[in-house]
Design a protein around this motif. Structure first.
Motif, PDB file in Angstrom:
ATOM      1  N   LEU A  44     -89.566 -31.713  88.527  1.00 43.62           N
ATOM      2  CA  LEU A  44     -89.818 -31.807  89.959  1.00 43.62           C
ATOM      3  C   LEU A  44     -91.323 -31.876  90.219  1.00 43.62           C
ATOM      4  CD1 LEU A  44     -87.359 -29.066  91.295  1.00 43.62           C
ATOM      5  CD2 LEU A  44     -87.106 -31.535  91.587  1.00 43.62           C
ATOM      6  N   ASP A  45     -91.711 -32.566  91.293  1.00 40.71           N
ATOM      7  CA  ASP A  45     -93.127 -32.585  91.629  1.00 40.71           C
ATOM      8  C   ASP A  45     -93.536 -31.200  92.142  1.00 40.71           C
ATOM      9  OD1 ASP A  45     -92.959 -32.410  94.619  1.00 40.71           O
ATOM     10  OD2 ASP A  45     -91.971 -34.344  94.396  1.00 40.71           O
ATOM     11  N   PRO A  46     -94.830 -30.891  92.142  1.00 35.09           N
ATOM     12  CA  PRO A  46     -95.277 -29.531  92.483  1.00 35.09           C
ATOM     13  C   PRO A  46     -94.767 -29.028  93.834  1.00 35.09           C
ATOM     14  CG  PRO A  46     -97.076 -30.775  91.522  1.00 35.09           C
ATOM     15  CD  PRO A  46     -95.957 -31.742  91.709  1.00 35.09           C
ATOM     16  N   GLU A  47     -94.758 -29.894  94.841  1.00 34.95           N
ATOM     17  CA  GLU A  47     -94.307 -29.453  96.159  1.00 34.95           C
ATOM     18  C   GLU A  47     -92.824 -29.114  96.153  1.00 34.95           C
ATOM     19  OE1 GLU A  47     -94.108 -30.991 100.817  1.00 34.95           O
ATOM     20  OE2 GLU A  47     -95.186 -32.167  99.319  1.00 34.95           O
ATOM     21  N   ALA A  50     -93.682 -24.596  81.347  1.00 35.09           N
ATOM     22  CA  ALA A  50     -93.342 -23.384  82.085  1.00 35.09           C
ATOM     23  C   ALA A  50     -93.306 -23.640  83.582  1.00 35.09           C
ATOM     24  CB  ALA A  50     -94.354 -22.292  81.778  1.00 35.09           C
ATOM     25  N   ARG A  51     -92.553 -22.803  84.278  1.00 36.98           N
ATOM     26  CA  ARG A  51     -92.552 -22.856  85.737  1.00 36.98           C
ATOM     27  C   ARG A  51     -93.967 -22.593  86.256  1.00 36.98           C
ATOM     28  NH1 ARG A  51     -87.931 -18.451  86.393  1.00 36.98           N
ATOM     29  NH2 ARG A  51     -88.883 -17.878  84.393  1.00 36.98           N
ATOM     30  N   SER A 104     -85.204 -28.955  98.176  1.00 35.00           N
ATOM     31  CA  SER A 104     -85.782 -30.223  97.732  1.00 35.00           C
ATOM     32  C   SER A 104     -84.716 -31.228  97.315  1.00 35.00           C
ATOM     33  CB  SER A 104     -86.737 -29.982  96.562  1.00 35.00           C
ATOM     34  OG  SER A 104     -87.795 -29.144  96.938  1.00 35.00           O
ATOM     35  N   ILE A 105     -83.674 -30.743  96.637  1.00 39.24           N
ATOM     36  CA  ILE A 105     -82.654 -31.649  96.100  1.00 39.24           C
ATOM     37  C   ILE A 105     -81.402 -31.670  96.970  1.00 39.24           C
ATOM     38  CG2 ILE A 105     -81.133 -32.096  94.127  1.00 39.24           C
ATOM     39  CD1 ILE A 105     -83.279 -30.829  92.341  1.00 39.24           C
ATOM     40  N   HIS A 106     -80.940 -30.496  97.366  1.00 39.86           N
ATOM     41  CA  HIS A 106     -79.638 -30.405  98.041  1.00 39.86           C
ATOM     42  C   HIS A 106     -79.727 -30.215  99.547  1.00 39.86           C
ATOM     43  CE1 HIS A 106     -78.166 -30.144  93.946  1.00 39.86           C
ATOM     44  NE2 HIS A 106     -78.935 -29.098  93.739  1.00 39.86           N
ATOM     45  N   LYS A 107     -80.929 -30.013 100.053  1.00 32.86           N
ATOM     46  CA  LYS A 107     -81.195 -29.919 101.495  1.00 32.86           C
ATOM     47  C   LYS A 107     -80.493 -28.756 102.169  1.00 32.86           C
ATOM     48  CE  LYS A 107     -83.251 -33.809 100.655  1.00 32.86           C
ATOM     49  NZ  LYS A 107     -84.700 -33.781 100.345  1.00 32.86           N
ATOM     50  N   VAL A 108     -80.245 -27.695 101.422  1.00 36.32           N
ATOM     51  CA  VAL A 108     -79.612 -26.517 101.996  1.00 36.32           C
ATOM     52  C   VAL A 108     -79.985 -25.309 101.149  1.00 36.32           C
ATOM     53  CG1 VAL A 108     -77.465 -26.729 100.655  1.00 36.32           C
ATOM     54  CG2 VAL A 108     -77.418 -25.581 102.894  1.00 36.32           C
ATOM     55  N   SER A 109     -80.073 -24.148 101.778  1.00 35.25           N
ATOM     56  CA  SER A 109     -80.367 -22.928 101.037  1.00 35.25           C
ATOM     57  C   SER A 109     -79.083 -22.154 100.777  1.00 35.25           C
ATOM     58  CB  SER A 109     -81.357 -22.055 101.824  1.00 35.25           C
ATOM     59  OG  SER A 109     -80.827 -21.704 103.086  1.00 35.25           O
ATOM     60  N   ALA A 110     -79.148 -21.196  99.880  1.00 32.35           N
ATOM     61  CA  ALA A 110     -77.959 -20.427  99.517  1.00 32.35           C
ATOM     62  C   ALA A 110     -77.434 -19.619 100.691  1.00 32.35           C
ATOM     63  CB  ALA A 110     -78.272 -19.500  98.340  1.00 32.35           C
ATOM     64  N   ILE A 122     -83.699 -24.737  81.404  1.00 33.18           N
ATOM     65  CA  ILE A 122     -84.594 -25.635  82.150  1.00 33.18           C
ATOM     66  C   ILE A 122     -84.527 -25.397  83.650  1.00 33.18           C
ATOM     67  CG2 ILE A 122     -84.413 -27.398  80.348  1.00 33.18           C
ATOM     68  CD1 ILE A 122     -82.482 -28.924  82.157  1.00 33.18           C
ATOM     69  N   ALA A 123     -83.935 -24.283  84.056  1.00 31.02           N
ATOM     70  CA  ALA A 123     -83.725 -23.995  85.472  1.00 31.02           C
ATOM     71  C   ALA A 123     -85.033 -23.927  86.246  1.00 31.02           C
ATOM     72  CB  ALA A 123     -82.974 -22.669  85.615  1.00 31.02           C
ATOM     73  N   GLU A 124     -84.961 -24.244  87.523  1.00 28.82           N
ATOM     74  CA  GLU A 124     -86.000 -24.063  88.532  1.00 28.82           C
ATOM     75  C   GLU A 124     -87.081 -25.135  88.548  1.00 28.82           C
ATOM     76  OE1 GLU A 124     -86.361 -19.973  90.209  1.00 28.82           O
ATOM     77  OE2 GLU A 124     -86.940 -19.549  88.134  1.00 28.82           O
ATOM     78  N   ARG A 125     -87.085 -26.052  87.595  1.00 31.71           N
ATOM     79  CA  ARG A 125     -88.126 -27.086  87.648  1.00 31.71           C
ATOM     80  C   ARG A 125     -87.663 -28.437  87.139  1.00 31.71           C
ATOM     81  NH1 ARG A 125     -87.453 -23.837  82.954  1.00 31.71           N
ATOM     82  NH2 ARG A 125     -89.007 -24.294  81.363  1.00 31.71           N
ATOM     83  N   ALA A 126     -86.390 -28.582  86.760  1.00 30.40           N
ATOM     84  CA  ALA A 126     -85.899 -29.859  86.240  1.00 30.40           C
ATOM     85  C   ALA A 126     -85.353 -30.743  87.367  1.00 30.40           C
ATOM     86  CB  ALA A 126     -84.815 -29.627  85.198  1.00 30.40           C
ATOM     87  N   ARG A 127     -85.592 -32.015  87.274  1.00 30.28           N
ATOM     88  CA  ARG A 127     -85.019 -32.975  88.227  1.00 30.28           C
ATOM     89  C   ARG A 127     -83.514 -33.097  87.977  1.00 30.28           C
ATOM     90  NH1 ARG A 127     -87.881 -38.416  87.593  1.00 30.28           N
ATOM     91  NH2 ARG A 127     -86.504 -38.945  89.342  1.00 30.28           N
ATOM     92  N   PHE A 128     -82.789 -33.414  89.021  1.00 26.21           N
ATOM     93  CA  PHE A 128     -81.327 -33.380  88.971  1.00 26.21           C
ATOM     94  C   PHE A 128     -80.734 -34.586  88.235  1.00 26.21           C
ATOM     95  CE2 PHE A 128     -77.111 -33.784  91.201  1.00 26.21           C
ATOM     96  CZ  PHE A 128     -76.558 -32.627  90.697  1.00 26.21           C
ATOM     97  N   ASN A 129     -81.071 -35.788  88.660  1.00 26.90           N
ATOM     98  CA  ASN A 129     -80.453 -36.980  88.066  1.00 26.90           C
ATOM     99  C   ASN A 129     -80.813 -37.192  86.594  1.00 26.90           C
ATOM    100  OD1 ASN A 129     -79.014 -37.646  90.384  1.00 26.90           O
ATOM    101  ND2 ASN A 129     -80.671 -38.891  91.224  1.00 26.90           N
TER     102      ASN A 129
END
Length: 400
Positions: free
Chosen positions: A374-377, A180-181, A386-392, A107-114
């Motif tokens: 996750l919403d489209p944006e 799908a993504r 979007s979720i963690h407010k930081v990039s890798a 479910i990676a890349e489009r699932a909400r975290f909580n």
């Protein structure tokens, strides 16, 4: 002498738990190397957080459902026999926590975290231990019924079905319910390629999982006296068989090659204590080819966007492993015997049915109640920001 022996067993099981715990780093890096760069942080955070939620769910609910044991006693009682009951819980927890780790890759890349954390709690607290207790603790009399009907109980030494098939078949309804993504499949039937973002990290994840799997399989004996070198060599042969089959079927594709050993190891878990090494080699080779073929079919023909291919890898190869134990575990094919193909088929199908129902119920309720996606944006931006407010990795140096 009894205290010394139990102390040795405690250390043995503890080391096994540590090796399987380390496999969760493998899950994390396998997902990190597969998803796009904008979702790498999320891949790492999910595995660690899911493990923590799994611990709470299994400690307070799941372990009691599976084994009728709770830890609401004083420390003196819990530390009896050098705390063997506690390290056994730790070891089996690392298995239980593999369920959300498996689902995470699909479910990676489009699932909400909580909502995913809520799903983890429900799956590890209720769905997984229901089947685990049925197989490994004889709950509900199913194993006795199978023994009477087929001449043998359902045999799953280290979890081809109990852990892997259940995790993979739970993931399938989650993947379908999410969809799908965005941009993965076009209206004209064309597919947008989403290649792995980092092959070295993907390979690192595969290697961590492969090494840890020897703790997963060998130390499933849970007692030093029950350890068998046959399990170790069978794990090795299945790993090799899966790798070489994926190399050939996948035409040198590194993603397939590094999932090949995992497919073989998934499949050999059930019968690793019974099979002849040649049977383990065949089991692994069939699993490696099965993964490559079915990953391609699900992605290209059926348009099921299972990002890491967890349904073919864990769901299908795990189911094959449950059945393979009833084939290559027989004395006629060089195995130790004491296994029934009928029991293996029934037990495997039972695990699939429970996993499908549990996955559909949990993820269906969450989708209806709070939403899964996750919403489209947010999906376009990526889960990291979007979720963690930081990039890798930082895009630029900080300006003052």
């Amino acid at each position: 002498m009894e205290a010394l022996q139990s102390g040795s067993d405690v250390l043995f099981v503890l080391l096994g738990g540590i090796m399987v715990l380390a496999m969760h780093a493998g899950f994390a890096f396998l997902e990190l190397g597969t998803v796009r760069k904008k979702n790498q942080v999320n891949a790492l955070v999910k595995i660690l957080t899911d493990f923590s939620v799994s611990t709470i769910a299994y400690f307070f609910i799941g372990y009691g459902i599976a084994y009728g044991v709770n830890f609401f006693a004083d420390a003196a009682a819990l530390s009896a026999q050098n705390g063997y009951a506690l390290v056994k819980f730790f070891f089996l927890l690392t298995f239980a926590a593999a369920i959300p780790a498996i689902v995470s890759g699909g479910i990676a890349e489009r699932a909400r975290f909580n909502p995913q954390l809520a799903a983890t709690f429900a799956l590890v607290g209720f769905v997984y231990p229901f089947f685990e207790g049925m197989v490994w603790n004889g709950n509900y009399g199913v194993q006795d019924w199978l023994a009477a009907a087929t001449g043998a109980k359902f045999h799953d030494f280290a979890g081809s079905v109990v852990v892997h098939a259940v995790g993979g078949w739970i993931a399938l309804p989650a993947v379908i319910l999410l969809g799908a993504r965005r941009g993965r499949y076009k209206g004209d039937g064309m597919m947008s390629a989403h290649p792995p973002s980092n092959i070295p990290f993907l390979a690192l994840g595969a290697w961590i999982l492969t090494v840890g799997w020897f703790g997963f399989n060998v130390m499933s004996a849970q007692l030093i006296a029950a350890v068998s070198g046959l399990v170790a060599v069978n794990s090795l042969m299945a790993m090799v068989g899966g790798t070489l089959a994926a190399l050939i079927a996948g035409r040198n594709d590194p993603g397939f090659i590094h999932n090949g050993p995992l497919a073989g190891l998934v499949a050999v878990c059930a019968g690793s204590d019974l099979m002849h090494p040649l049977g383990a080699l065949a089991t692994g080779a069939i699993a490696g080819a099965l993964f490559v073929g079915m990953f391609t079919v699900t992605q290209n023909r059926w348009k099921i966007d299972d990002v890491l291919g967890v349904w073919p890898l864990h769901g299908l190869c795990g189911a094959w492993g449950g059945i393979a134990a009833g084939i290559f575990g027989t004395e006629a094919l060089g195995g130790l015997g004491g296994v029934s193909l009928g029991a293996q088929v029934i037990g495997t199908l039972g695990g699939i049915a429970i996993a499908l129902a549990g996955g559909a119920l949990v993820y269906g309720a969450l989708k209806r109640g709070v939403g899964l996606r996750l919403d489209p944006e947010a999906e376009f931006t990526g889960a990291d920001l979007s979720i963690h407010k930081v990039s890798a990795t930082a895009e630029r140096e900080t300006n003052w």
